[in-house]
Design a protein around this motif. Structure first.
Motif, PDB file in Angstrom:
ATOM      1  N   VAL A 225      31.288   1.766 -16.117  1.00  0.00           N
ATOM      2  CA  VAL A 225      30.900   2.913 -15.794  1.00  0.00           C
ATOM      3  C   VAL A 225      29.870   3.396 -16.548  1.00  0.00           C
ATOM      4  O   VAL A 225      28.750   4.189 -15.896  1.00  0.00           O
ATOM      5  CB  VAL A 225      32.043   3.944 -15.154  1.00  0.00           C
ATOM      6  N   LEU A 226      30.178   3.793 -17.671  1.00  0.00           N
ATOM      7  CA  LEU A 226      29.272   4.697 -18.492  1.00  0.00           C
ATOM      8  C   LEU A 226      28.053   3.794 -18.754  1.00  0.00           C
ATOM      9  O   LEU A 226      26.757   4.403 -19.077  1.00  0.00           O
ATOM     10  CB  LEU A 226      29.901   4.711 -19.897  1.00  0.00           C
ATOM     11  N   PHE A 227      28.115   2.659 -18.863  1.00  0.00           N
ATOM     12  CA  PHE A 227      26.822   1.598 -19.065  1.00  0.00           C
ATOM     13  C   PHE A 227      25.946   1.842 -17.825  1.00  0.00           C
ATOM     14  O   PHE A 227      24.639   1.812 -18.060  1.00  0.00           O
ATOM     15  CB  PHE A 227      27.486   0.162 -19.507  1.00  0.00           C
ATOM     16  N   LEU A 228      26.429   1.820 -16.631  1.00  0.00           N
ATOM     17  CA  LEU A 228      25.632   1.820 -15.581  1.00  0.00           C
ATOM     18  C   LEU A 228      24.947   3.057 -15.690  1.00  0.00           C
ATOM     19  O   LEU A 228      23.766   3.268 -14.792  1.00  0.00           O
ATOM     20  CB  LEU A 228      26.571   1.277 -14.429  1.00  0.00           C
ATOM     21  N   ARG A 229      25.579   4.006 -15.792  1.00  0.00           N
ATOM     22  CA  ARG A 229      25.331   5.667 -15.472  1.00  0.00           C
ATOM     23  C   ARG A 229      24.049   5.641 -16.509  1.00  0.00           C
ATOM     24  O   ARG A 229      23.345   6.710 -16.230  1.00  0.00           O
ATOM     25  CB  ARG A 229      26.368   6.458 -15.877  1.00  0.00           C
ATOM     26  N   GLN A 230      24.091   5.076 -17.618  1.00  0.00           N
ATOM     27  CA  GLN A 230      22.900   5.329 -18.528  1.00  0.00           C
ATOM     28  C   GLN A 230      21.527   5.180 -18.034  1.00  0.00           C
ATOM     29  O   GLN A 230      20.406   5.648 -18.507  1.00  0.00           O
ATOM     30  CB  GLN A 230      22.868   4.248 -19.855  1.00  0.00           C
ATOM     31  N   THR A 231      21.337   4.456 -16.822  1.00  0.00           N
ATOM     32  CA  THR A 231      20.097   4.148 -16.325  1.00  0.00           C
ATOM     33  C   THR A 231      19.848   5.376 -15.350  1.00  0.00           C
ATOM     34  O   THR A 231      18.611   5.507 -14.835  1.00  0.00           O
ATOM     35  CB  THR A 231      20.055   3.155 -15.370  1.00  0.00           C
ATOM     36  N   GLU A 232      20.562   6.309 -15.306  1.00  0.00           N
ATOM     37  CA  GLU A 232      20.609   7.518 -14.351  1.00  0.00           C
ATOM     38  C   GLU A 232      20.266   8.758 -15.261  1.00  0.00           C
ATOM     39  O   GLU A 232      21.244   9.345 -15.791  1.00  0.00           O
ATOM     40  CB  GLU A 232      21.649   7.768 -13.501  1.00  0.00           C
ATOM     41  N   LEU A 243      25.061  15.897 -21.273  1.00  0.00           N
ATOM     42  CA  LEU A 243      26.175  15.029 -20.765  1.00  0.00           C
ATOM     43  C   LEU A 243      25.736  13.618 -20.991  1.00  0.00           C
ATOM     44  O   LEU A 243      26.511  12.684 -21.133  1.00  0.00           O
ATOM     45  CB  LEU A 243      26.206  15.453 -19.429  1.00  0.00           C
ATOM     46  N   GLN A 244      24.494  13.035 -20.944  1.00  0.00           N
ATOM     47  CA  GLN A 244      24.124  11.925 -21.171  1.00  0.00           C
ATOM     48  C   GLN A 244      24.299  11.375 -22.463  1.00  0.00           C
ATOM     49  O   GLN A 244      24.703  10.200 -22.894  1.00  0.00           O
ATOM     50  CB  GLN A 244      22.737  11.763 -20.877  1.00  0.00           C
ATOM     51  N   SER A 245      23.991  12.260 -23.648  1.00  0.00           N
ATOM     52  CA  SER A 245      24.382  12.128 -25.000  1.00  0.00           C
ATOM     53  C   SER A 245      25.936  11.857 -25.116  1.00  0.00           C
ATOM     54  O   SER A 245      26.039  11.021 -25.808  1.00  0.00           O
ATOM     55  CB  SER A 245      23.904  13.165 -25.925  1.00  0.00           C
ATOM     56  N   ALA A 246      26.660  12.766 -24.378  1.00  0.00           N
ATOM     57  CA  ALA A 246      27.994  12.558 -24.652  1.00  0.00           C
ATOM     58  C   ALA A 246      28.436  11.123 -24.112  1.00  0.00           C
ATOM     59  O   ALA A 246      29.335  10.352 -24.756  1.00  0.00           O
ATOM     60  CB  ALA A 246      28.763  13.646 -23.990  1.00  0.00           C
ATOM     61  N   GLU A 247      28.082  10.930 -22.951  1.00  0.00           N
ATOM     62  CA  GLU A 247      28.516   9.608 -22.208  1.00  0.00           C
ATOM     63  C   GLU A 247      27.976   8.367 -23.137  1.00  0.00           C
ATOM     64  O   GLU A 247      28.747   7.485 -23.213  1.00  0.00           O
ATOM     65  CB  GLU A 247      27.803   9.568 -20.964  1.00  0.00           C
ATOM     66  N   ALA A 248      26.972   8.348 -23.573  1.00  0.00           N
ATOM     67  CA  ALA A 248      26.320   7.376 -24.547  1.00  0.00           C
ATOM     68  C   ALA A 248      27.230   7.354 -25.791  1.00  0.00           C
ATOM     69  O   ALA A 248      27.521   6.114 -26.141  1.00  0.00           O
ATOM     70  CB  ALA A 248      24.842   7.684 -24.919  1.00  0.00           C
ATOM     71  N   LEU A 249      27.702   8.293 -26.330  1.00  0.00           N
ATOM     72  CA  LEU A 249      28.487   8.076 -27.455  1.00  0.00           C
ATOM     73  C   LEU A 249      29.812   7.444 -27.159  1.00  0.00           C
ATOM     74  O   LEU A 249      30.530   6.581 -27.850  1.00  0.00           O
ATOM     75  CB  LEU A 249      28.720   9.534 -28.036  1.00  0.00           C
ATOM     76  N   LEU A 250      30.482   7.994 -25.883  1.00  0.00           N
ATOM     77  CA  LEU A 250      31.765   7.432 -25.595  1.00  0.00           C
ATOM     78  C   LEU A 250      31.462   5.984 -25.371  1.00  0.00           C
ATOM     79  O   LEU A 250      32.457   5.261 -25.592  1.00  0.00           O
ATOM     80  CB  LEU A 250      32.260   8.291 -24.384  1.00  0.00           C
ATOM     81  N   CYS A 251      30.507   5.600 -24.750  1.00  0.00           N
ATOM     82  CA  CYS A 251      30.162   4.256 -24.466  1.00  0.00           C
ATOM     83  C   CYS A 251      30.197   3.389 -25.567  1.00  0.00           C
ATOM     84  O   CYS A 251      30.590   2.120 -25.687  1.00  0.00           O
ATOM     85  CB  CYS A 251      28.637   4.082 -23.426  1.00  0.00           C
ATOM     86  N   ARG A 252      29.606   3.928 -26.628  1.00  0.00           N
ATOM     87  CA  ARG A 252      29.709   3.220 -27.800  1.00  0.00           C
ATOM     88  C   ARG A 252      31.035   2.843 -28.444  1.00  0.00           C
ATOM     89  O   ARG A 252      31.604   1.919 -29.042  1.00  0.00           O
ATOM     90  CB  ARG A 252      28.894   4.021 -28.855  1.00  0.00           C
ATOM     91  N   TYR A 253      31.945   4.012 -28.323  1.00  0.00           N
ATOM     92  CA  TYR A 253      33.125   3.693 -28.784  1.00  0.00           C
ATOM     93  C   TYR A 253      34.021   2.630 -27.931  1.00  0.00           C
ATOM     94  O   TYR A 253      34.777   1.875 -28.426  1.00  0.00           O
ATOM     95  CB  TYR A 253      34.003   5.158 -28.825  1.00  0.00           C
TER      96      TYR A 253
END
Length: 357
Positions: A225-232, A243-253
């Motif tokens: 979900v987070l990986f797909l949202r990175q394009t938005e 929010l995008q920065s927080a999601e990108a960080l969580l996606c890395r974990y």
């Protein structure tokens, strides 16, 4: 675990990650492909894994009970990481880029050689924190290994440095000084170093969590979900950017946990008894050599990059990129073995311990 005490799947994981580093540099620097599905996927866990592994392994070494031992540890790390970085980084700057020493020192990423500088700074922070922990939080009976205070300090440091990354200008550190010491990268990635260290200190608990029936399922779903949202993205919206920065960080974990869990779950396939495991472990034990040498060997293939961009095909991109990565990695290992024939070069360029007489 091998007869030498090394954790085999960790060595294999480090080797796998090193190949992905070479892959990224071939695609971005050699072909001009800055953004693609493969690159975006690998970037979610590539560098976090490297620092996670470094922190994981650091916890397996003896604690730092005195400042004398602290100084010796820092001296060794400086010799192993800073000296090769300066030698190869400056050689690359002069020979390949035809620029002067100032260009290397002030470059944001040191023309690619930022990693070992940041890692050295992380060890400096870590050893200092552990030494202070041992000094002020001794166990009864004289023991100095205090996991709970160390965990609290590491989490606090990781959070503080992450926030500090965004406030460098407000504390009087100029952009030039920031470039000189690679502080932004150190402050950002230290959290993964700390995470790896805490995971190793609490390995039984960490592995029990990974073995929970639905834990990895949830992590996989969240990652997708987070990986797909990175394009938005909406660059003009500050709230969206945060929010995008927080999601990108969580996606890395999430990506880090998935790849680590895969290697741990299938560790029987990454032993010395298996060809794949033996090869990846060998690469994993020579990551410094490969990292220092591979920039000199990156192929210049802009036409191939243009072709791959004109008709995006992830399978083709992955096939071409991995093939070239393995070729460059193999040549690096050959050059490394030739240089290691000289004991002084082996010691000063790659941090190898001098042979016992």
């Amino acid at each position: 675990m091998s007869a030498t005490g090394r954790i085999e799947y960790i060595d294999a994981l480090r080797g796998f990650t090193m190949i992905l580093v070479v892959f990224h540099h071939i695609m971005s620097l050699g072909m001009g492909i800055e953004s693609s599905v493969c690159s975006s996927l690998f970037i979610t866990f590539r560098m976090p894994l490297f620092f996670f592994i470094s922190g994981f392994i650091a916890s397996k070494t003896a604690e730092i009970p005195t400042w004398k031992i602290w100084a010796e540890k820092i001296r060794k790390k400086t010799s192993v990481q800073l000296l090769p970085t300066l030698v190869f980084g400056l050689l690359f700057t002069y020979v390949v880029r035809h620029e002067d020493i100032g260009s290397f020192l002030m470059h944001r990423w040191k023309f690619g050689y930022w990693f070992t500088i940041s890692l050295l700074e992380m060890f400096l922070i870590y050893y200092t924190a552990i030494c202070l922990t041992g000094k002020f939080f001794r166990r009864k009976g004289g023991g100095r290994k205090c996991d709970r205070p160390a965990a609290i300090i590491l989490v606090g440091l990781a959070a503080t440095l992450y926030l500090l990354k965004y406030t460098l200008k407000n504390i009087g550190i100029t952009d030039q000084e920031n470039d000189l010491f690679c502080l932004q990268d150190t402050f950002f990635y230290f959290q993964f170093f700390a995470f790896g260290n805490l995971a190793a200190r609490n390995q039984n608990l960490f592995e029990r969590l990974l073995d929970k029936k639905y834990f990895l399922t949830g992590i996989l779903i969240l990652f997708i979900v987070l990986f797909l949202r990175q394009t938005e993205t909406d660059p003009g919206n500050s709230t969206s950017a945060m929010l995008q920065s927080a999601e990108a960080l969580l996606c890395r974990y999430c990506g880090l946990l998935i790849v680590y869990s895969f290697f741990r779950r299938h560790q029987a396939n990454f032993t010395q008894a298996k060809p794949l495991g033996k090869a990846l472990q060998y690469v994993g034990r020579r990551t410094l050599d490969i990292y220092m040498l591979h920039y000199f060997l990156l192929p210049h293939l802009p036409e191939v990059g243009e072709y791959l961009l004109s008709a995006p095909n992830s399978v083709l991109e992955l096939s071409v990129g991995i093939t070239l990565s393995l070729l460059v990695t193999g040549i690096c290992l050959v050059i490394s073995n030739v240089l290691r024939l000289s004991e002084p070069l082996s010691h000063y360029l790659f941090g190898a311990k001098p042979a016992r007489r």
